[in-house]
Structure formats: C-alpha cells, structure tokens
Design an enzyme around this catalytic site. Structure first.
Site, PDB file in Angstrom:
ATOM      1  N   ASP A 158      61.085  -8.866 -63.990  1.00 33.18           N
ATOM      2  CA  ASP A 158      62.395  -8.480 -63.438  1.00 33.18           C
ATOM      3  C   ASP A 158      62.221  -7.404 -62.367  1.00 33.18           C
ATOM      4  O   ASP A 158      61.251  -6.646 -62.379  1.00 33.18           O
ATOM      5  CB  ASP A 158      63.287  -7.975 -64.591  1.00 33.18           C
ATOM      6  N   ASN A 192      70.138 -18.028 -63.920  1.00 33.82           N
ATOM      7  CA  ASN A 192      69.790 -17.778 -62.516  1.00 33.82           C
ATOM      8  C   ASN A 192      70.305 -18.893 -61.601  1.00 33.82           C
ATOM      9  O   ASN A 192      70.344 -18.737 -60.376  1.00 33.82           O
ATOM     10  CB  ASN A 192      68.274 -17.616 -62.327  1.00 33.82           C
TER      11      ASN A 192
HETATM   12  C1  IPE Z   1      65.790 -12.518 -66.386  1.00 35.21           C
HETATM   13  O1  IPE Z   1      66.093 -11.692 -65.311  1.00 35.21           O
HETATM   14  C2  IPE Z   1      65.297 -13.840 -65.886  1.00 35.21           C
HETATM   15  C3  IPE Z   1      64.006 -13.824 -65.212  1.00 35.21           C
HETATM   16  C4  IPE Z   1      63.191 -12.798 -65.109  1.00 35.21           C
HETATM   17  C5  IPE Z   1      63.599 -15.085 -64.668  1.00 35.21           C
HETATM   18  P1  IPE Z   1      67.583 -11.567 -64.767  1.00 35.21           P
HETATM   19  O2  IPE Z   1      67.534 -10.604 -63.630  1.00 35.21           O
HETATM   20  O3  IPE Z   1      68.154 -12.895 -64.487  1.00 35.21           O
HETATM   21  O4  IPE Z   1      68.334 -10.943 -66.037  1.00 35.21           O
HETATM   22  P2  IPE Z   1      69.714 -10.176 -66.157  1.00 35.21           P
HETATM   23  O5  IPE Z   1      70.738 -11.019 -65.468  1.00 35.21           O
HETATM   24  O6  IPE Z   1      69.567  -8.849 -65.480  1.00 35.21           O
HETATM   25  O7  IPE Z   1      69.938 -10.023 -67.622  1.00 35.21           O
HETATM   26  C1  IPE Z   2      63.311 -11.219 -61.159  1.00 34.43           C
HETATM   27  O1  IPE Z   2      63.807 -10.332 -60.226  1.00 34.43           O
HETATM   28  C2  IPE Z   2      63.099 -12.611 -60.611  1.00 34.43           C
HETATM   29  C3  IPE Z   2      64.106 -13.585 -61.041  1.00 34.43           C
HETATM   30  C4  IPE Z   2      65.056 -13.386 -61.914  1.00 34.43           C
HETATM   31  C5  IPE Z   2      64.045 -14.906 -60.433  1.00 34.43           C
HETATM   32  P1  IPE Z   2      65.356 -10.266 -59.891  1.00 34.43           P
HETATM   33  O2  IPE Z   2      65.627 -11.218 -58.788  1.00 34.43           O
HETATM   34  O3  IPE Z   2      66.182 -10.434 -61.107  1.00 34.43           O
HETATM   35  O4  IPE Z   2      65.490  -8.778 -59.346  1.00 34.43           O
HETATM   36  P2  IPE Z   2      66.662  -7.764 -59.641  1.00 34.43           P
HETATM   37  O5  IPE Z   2      66.839  -7.702 -61.112  1.00 34.43           O
HETATM   38  O6  IPE Z   2      67.866  -8.305 -58.938  1.00 34.43           O
HETATM   39  O7  IPE Z   2      66.182  -6.476 -59.063  1.00 34.43           O
HETATM   40 MG    MG Z   3      66.979  -9.155 -62.470  1.00 35.37          MG
END
Ligand code: IPE
Ligand code: IPE
Ligand code: MG
Length: 257
Positions: free
Chosen positions: A26, A74
C-alpha cells in the site's frame, strides 16, 4: 540468479523464518504525491520494489510470497489508473519470465481473472502455464481478489460438488478456496501505516502475525523487509495455548503435537 544479500538475521533466526509471507503493498499513490508526481509513477516504482523484495524473500529462504496487487474494490478506481496498473502487470510478467525460469519460481494467481482486461489475463495465464513445473519458490499475485468473494465462490462450488447437505470440516472447505495450494500466511506485512486487511485472506489470516510499516510500498526495500522478518522471529505464536505449553514444545520438538 539471486544476488547476495546483507542481513543480520542469526542462524537461529533463519530457522524460525515464516514459510509464507503475504504483503499488502500500500501507499504507492501517497508516495508519488509526496514527490509531486502522478499516482502511476508510484505504481511503477512499486513494481520495481516488488522485484527486490521478492528476490530478497526467496534468497533468504521464504518459499511462499503472496502479493496483494489489485483488490476487487480497486475496480472502483479511475479507468486510467486501472489500465496503467494492468499494463505494468503485463510488462512485469513478460520481463520477469526469464528470472522466474532461471530461479525455479512458480507463479500463481488468486482472484477473479475474468475481471481483468484480456491482455493482462493472457499474460498471467501464460506465465502460470510456463512456470508450472517450477517447484522451488512460489510467488502468488492477488489480482482482482477479495476474500469475501473468494469465500462465496467456495461455498457455491462446494454446494455444486458435494451437495448442499452436511457441513464440511475446515480441511475440506479450505480445499475450495483459491489458496488451496498454499500454506496459511505466517506473516502479513502492510505498508503505509494502515492497520487493516482490506478484504485480503481474511480466513487464511486466522493465526497470521501482522506487521505494519509506516513506509510507503516503493520505499519498503530489502532492509525494511529483513526488519519485518527479525520482528517476526522474535514473536511467540501460541495458537491458543499458554506460553508455558509453547515453551515446553519448543524445547522438546520431537514430542510436539
Ligand atoms: C489494498 O489497498 C489493496 C492492495 C494493496 C492491492 P487499498 O489502498 O485498496 O486499501 P484501502 O482502500 O485503503 O483499504
Ligand atoms: C497500493 O497503493 C497499490 C494498489 C492498491 C493497486 P495505493 O494505490 O493504494 O496507494 P495509496 O494508498 O493511494 O497511497
Ligand atoms: Mg491504498
């Protein structure tokens, strides 16, 4: 080939390594934004980091690594970000095939691949097929994955195959989960300081140790990964028993039940 790594885990630590590490990668977006860059810049650097952390994990002797790359939820992100992620996935698989074959890495996927664009799905399926006979190391990508969706799918296929009567025991039921070929995760790492599972391996995580790092995924490198392992090997996993019982079985592993 794997590259040599510097870490300060002792031989005793190495005997207690997790068998399966699952990572919620994340913070790519926040990391990019902190540098004034677009989110996709964060994802690109996140993929670079995948290579170094996965390599470090296999090199040190963790046989199963599972990466949460794209969740069911996502799918609600902007189309441009999603297609950018899918292109990065395809690029990663094509570029890494040679390494996977050379190092004996088998690629698996969990999640609903039918919800990915055709080109990405094809790249995943081809790589799984090409690496099928590799047995040394196991890399699993969670793609369009959601734990609740996985459980519902398992319930439906159990009912189709075994009939709706009778409750399965856990061993039978878990053989319907997409993780059927994987041991439960021993350690779940989440980067970027969030203390939640976000629909990742909810049942499989029943006794997983959880490690949250404040670092965003693109900056969570090998050293941070080794620190997480060091933290893990110092924990006492009790699985419902008392600390005294655990101490007794670890002193006398031959009689461990
Ligand atoms: C969790 O991260 C999913 C992945 C790392 C693929 P998100 O960024 O989607 O999670 P939330 O929405 O903050 O819980
Ligand atoms: C994790 O990073 C990757 C995916 C969930 C695909 P994020 O895209 O969730 O990054 P933040 O949480 O918005 O910083
Ligand atoms: Mg995230």
């Amino acid at each position: 080939m794997f590259t040599a790594d510097m870490h300060d885990l002792t031989p005793e630590d190495l005997e207690r390594l997790p068998r399966h590490v699952a990572i919620i990668m994340d913070g790519n977006g926040r990391w990019a934004r902190s540098l004034g860059k677009p989110r996709l810049f964060g994802h690109r650097n996140g993929v670079e980091n995948v290579k170094s952390v996965v390599n470090a994990a296999f090199k040190i002797g963790v046989p199963y690594v599972t990466l949460y790359a794209f969740s069911t939820e996502n799918q609600n992100r902007p189309g441009e970000e999603k297609s950018g992620l899918m292109r990065l996935l395809e690029e990663f698989l094509k570029r890494e095939l040679k390494t996977m074959m050379g190092d004996g890495i088998r690629l698996r996927a969990i999640g609903d691949l039918s919800g990915l664009p055709g080109f990405a799905r094809k790249a995943v399926e081809q790589t799984m097929e090409q690496t099928r006979a590799n047995t040394d190391w196991n890399l699993t990508l969670a793609l369009n994955y959601g734990s609740r969706q996985e459980v519902l799918e398992a319930v439906h296929s159990y009912a189709r195959n075994e009939g709706a009567d009778g409750a399965p025991d856990w061993n039978t039921f878990s053989s319907y989960l997409q993780t059927r070929d994987l041991p439960d995760p021993d350690l779940i790492i989440r980067t970027s300081g969030e203390f939640r599972l976000s629909n990742f391996l909810l049942l499989q995580a029943a006794y997983a140790e959880i490690f949250v790092s404040p670092l965003h995924w693109p900056e969570f490198g090998r050293d941070a990964f080794f620190d997480a392992l060091k933290d893990y090997v110092r924990r006492e996993r009790r699985f419902g028993k008392t600390g005294d019982q655990v101490a007794e079985t670890s002193q006398n592993p031959v009689t461990a039940s």
